[in-house]
Design an enzyme around this catalytic site. Structure first.
Site, PDB file in Angstrom:
ATOM      1  N   TYR A   9      -4.633   3.643   8.124  1.00 56.88           N
ATOM      2  CA  TYR A   9      -5.999   3.105   8.284  1.00 56.88           C
ATOM      3  C   TYR A   9      -6.535   3.394   9.679  1.00 56.88           C
ATOM      4  O   TYR A   9      -6.383   4.513  10.170  1.00 56.88           O
ATOM      5  CB  TYR A   9      -6.030   1.605   7.968  1.00 56.88           C
ATOM      6  CG  TYR A   9      -5.220   1.258   6.754  1.00 56.88           C
ATOM      7  CD1 TYR A   9      -5.642   1.696   5.499  1.00 56.88           C
ATOM      8  CD2 TYR A   9      -4.027   0.557   6.831  1.00 56.88           C
ATOM      9  CE1 TYR A   9      -4.898   1.417   4.363  1.00 56.88           C
ATOM     10  CE2 TYR A   9      -3.277   0.280   5.701  1.00 56.88           C
ATOM     11  CZ  TYR A   9      -3.722   0.703   4.482  1.00 56.88           C
ATOM     12  OH  TYR A   9      -3.000   0.440   3.361  1.00 56.88           O
TER      13      TYR A   9
ATOM     14  N   VAL B   9       1.149  -3.769   3.845  1.00 59.49           N
ATOM     15  CA  VAL B   9       1.130  -5.059   4.546  1.00 59.49           C
ATOM     16  C   VAL B   9       2.378  -5.908   4.313  1.00 59.49           C
ATOM     17  O   VAL B   9       2.524  -6.960   4.920  1.00 59.49           O
ATOM     18  CB  VAL B   9      -0.119  -5.935   4.226  1.00 59.49           C
ATOM     19  CG1 VAL B   9      -1.370  -5.390   4.851  1.00 59.49           C
ATOM     20  CG2 VAL B   9      -0.270  -6.161   2.747  1.00 59.49           C
TER      21      VAL B   9
ATOM     22  N   TYR C 210      -3.783  -2.550 -10.201  1.00 60.10           N
ATOM     23  CA  TYR C 210      -3.680  -2.351  -8.739  1.00 60.10           C
ATOM     24  C   TYR C 210      -2.792  -3.429  -8.095  1.00 60.10           C
ATOM     25  O   TYR C 210      -1.872  -3.110  -7.341  1.00 60.10           O
ATOM     26  CB  TYR C 210      -5.096  -2.368  -8.141  1.00 60.10           C
ATOM     27  CG  TYR C 210      -5.118  -2.384  -6.634  1.00 60.10           C
ATOM     28  CD1 TYR C 210      -4.902  -1.222  -5.900  1.00 60.10           C
ATOM     29  CD2 TYR C 210      -5.350  -3.568  -5.929  1.00 60.10           C
ATOM     30  CE1 TYR C 210      -4.910  -1.245  -4.506  1.00 60.10           C
ATOM     31  CE2 TYR C 210      -5.360  -3.588  -4.548  1.00 60.10           C
ATOM     32  CZ  TYR C 210      -5.139  -2.431  -3.846  1.00 60.10           C
ATOM     33  OH  TYR C 210      -5.139  -2.449  -2.471  1.00 60.10           O
TER      34      TYR C 210
ATOM     35  N   LYS D  25       0.382   3.371  -2.966  1.00 58.81           N
ATOM     36  CA  LYS D  25      -0.815   4.207  -3.134  1.00 58.81           C
ATOM     37  C   LYS D  25      -0.502   5.702  -3.044  1.00 58.81           C
ATOM     38  O   LYS D  25      -1.236   6.528  -3.588  1.00 58.81           O
ATOM     39  CB  LYS D  25      -1.859   3.832  -2.074  1.00 58.81           C
ATOM     40  CG  LYS D  25      -2.368   2.390  -2.209  1.00 58.81           C
ATOM     41  CD  LYS D  25      -3.201   1.998  -1.005  1.00 58.81           C
ATOM     42  CE  LYS D  25      -3.719   0.564  -1.098  1.00 58.81           C
ATOM     43  NZ  LYS D  25      -4.467   0.177   0.124  1.00 58.81           N
TER      44      LYS D  25
ATOM     45  N   SER E 287       0.793  -1.240   0.000  1.00 57.24           N
ATOM     46  CA  SER E 287       0.000   0.000   0.000  1.00 57.24           C
ATOM     47  C   SER E 287       0.819   1.279   0.000  1.00 57.24           C
ATOM     48  O   SER E 287       0.257   2.360  -0.178  1.00 57.24           O
ATOM     49  CB  SER E 287      -0.936   0.018   1.202  1.00 57.24           C
ATOM     50  OG  SER E 287      -1.974  -0.901   0.990  1.00 57.24           O
TER      51      SER E 287
HETATM   52  N1  GLN Z   1      -2.396  -5.222  -2.014  1.00 54.89           N
HETATM   53  C1  GLN Z   1      -2.903  -5.182  -0.664  1.00 54.89           C
HETATM   54  C2  GLN Z   1      -4.407  -5.377  -0.660  1.00 54.89           C
HETATM   55  O1  GLN Z   1      -5.042  -4.943  -1.575  1.00 54.89           O
HETATM   56  C3  GLN Z   1      -2.529  -3.856  -0.060  1.00 54.89           C
HETATM   57  C4  GLN Z   1      -3.022  -3.724   1.361  1.00 54.89           C
HETATM   58  C5  GLN Z   1      -2.064  -3.009   2.260  1.00 54.89           C
HETATM   59  O2  GLN Z   1      -0.876  -2.945   2.026  1.00 54.89           O
HETATM   60  N2  GLN Z   1      -2.584  -2.544   3.374  1.00 54.89           N
HETATM   61  O3  GLN Z   1      -4.952  -5.970   0.218  1.00 54.89           O
END
Ligand code: GLN
Length: 309
Positions: free
Chosen positions: A243, A261, A191, A67, A64
């Site tokens: 988050y 993650v 994505y 992003k 993430s």
């Molecule tokens: N690719 C992961 C997902 O879509 C990204 C989530 C994350 O890093 N929090 O679940």
């Protein structure tokens, strides 16, 4: 003020000795194979000097953290029109939650929860083939990191594609509200692949310079982001970057940040430093446990909190 390399060495040593590492992400099978004992830190300071500790040259899945960079690209492409399809409020929910989407007519709360990031990816994809968009994102990361070695880990992308039922649900749900324009499988394909970009802490800290907006910023990257846009993306990182753990991160660390993650965190001390940390073990919100602890100590020892010393 203590010397930065001494603090980095101290923190790397402390983290090596810390047993409380959290759980590695298992819902993406390929990430479950990563050794939880890794710890890495890299910092680029305002003069452009780089300081590293631990496994700073080992690539990991940025997930993430990507992003933040897709948000830059989307804003670069369609500007403030992006905010018609993505909000700017913290969600207080898990990163992959679907609950708010129904009440809020398919408009995700912010660009960093999965739903929001999928909508951002869809905006970048408009009018292009998935392959072209992915190439654009990868080249952008290589450019910002000043390193052509940044790559996409196709095994991680395929692993997530096979198991990404929740993200498919989010994307289809948004498409039903007209928030996603492209075929869902195209948007999700891009994505998953941008989440599967692999970078080392050194490369990631270099890429974060554009957000730290140093006075000494190289003329090559200065045009990428205006000071105003950097400020605004930093505001979103502070309020939404972790988050439902964003409040806790602001409280403990006092820097802007974005987690993934894979166990990485990119943190920014505006005007002072771009920092990347990595430790694969996560807390309940999906944020790196030791990564947060390391940043908490760093920001305290260097007096870098955006809220004052
Ligand atoms: N690719 C992961 C997902 O879509 C990204 C989530 C994350 O890093 N929090 O679940």
């Amino acid at each position: 003020m203590p010397e930065l390399q001494a603090v980095v060495d101290e923190i790397a040593e402390e983290m090596r000795a810390t047993p409380l590492r959290g759980e590695v992400a298992t819902y993406i099978p390929e990430l479950a194979r990563v050794d939880p004992r890794y710890f890495a830190i890299a910092i680029v300071d305002a003069r452009g000097e780089i300081f590293t500790g631990g496994d700073a040259d080992v690539p990991f899945s940025i997930q993430s953290i990507s992003k933040v960079f897709t948000l830059m690209l989307a804003l670069g492409k369609i500007g403030d029109r992006l905010w018609q399809r993505v909000g700017r409020e913290p969600s207080g929910s898990r990163f992959n939650s679907i609950v708010q989407l129904e009440a809020e007519r398919g408009i995700p709360r912010n660009p960093f929860i999965n739903a929001g990031a999928i909508a951002v990816t869809d905006a970048i994809l408009a009018g292009h083939q998935p392959r072209e968009t992915l190439g654009e994102i990868l080249r952008f990361m290589q450019f910002l990191a000043a390193d052509d070695g940044v790559y996409i880990d196709h095994k991680v992308a395929a692993s997530e594609q096979r198991t990404g039922f929740r993200n498919a649900a989010l994307a289809n749900y948004m498409r039903s509200f007209g928030v996603i324009d492209n075929p869902v499988e195209y948007t999700l394909g891009v994505y998953y692949h941008h989440c599967a970009i692999a970078m080392s802490c050194r490369q990631l800290a270099m890429a974060g310079r554009v957000l730290a907006h140093f006075d000494s910023e190289p003329s090559t990257i200065r045009p990428v982001l205006t000071a105003e846009r950097a400020r605004r993306i930093n505001a979103l990182m502070l309020t939404c970057g972790h988050y439902d753990g964003s409040g806790e991160f602001a409280y403990r660390v006092g820097l802007t940040g974005k987690s993934g993650v894979g166990g990485g965190i990119l943190a920014i001390a505006p005007g002072k430093a771009s920092i990347a940390v990595w430790s694969p073990g996560l807390d309940v919100s999906g944020n790196s446990r030791l990564g947060q602890l390391a940043l908490e100590r760093l920001s305290k020892r260097m007096e870098w909190s955006i809220f004052g010393a």
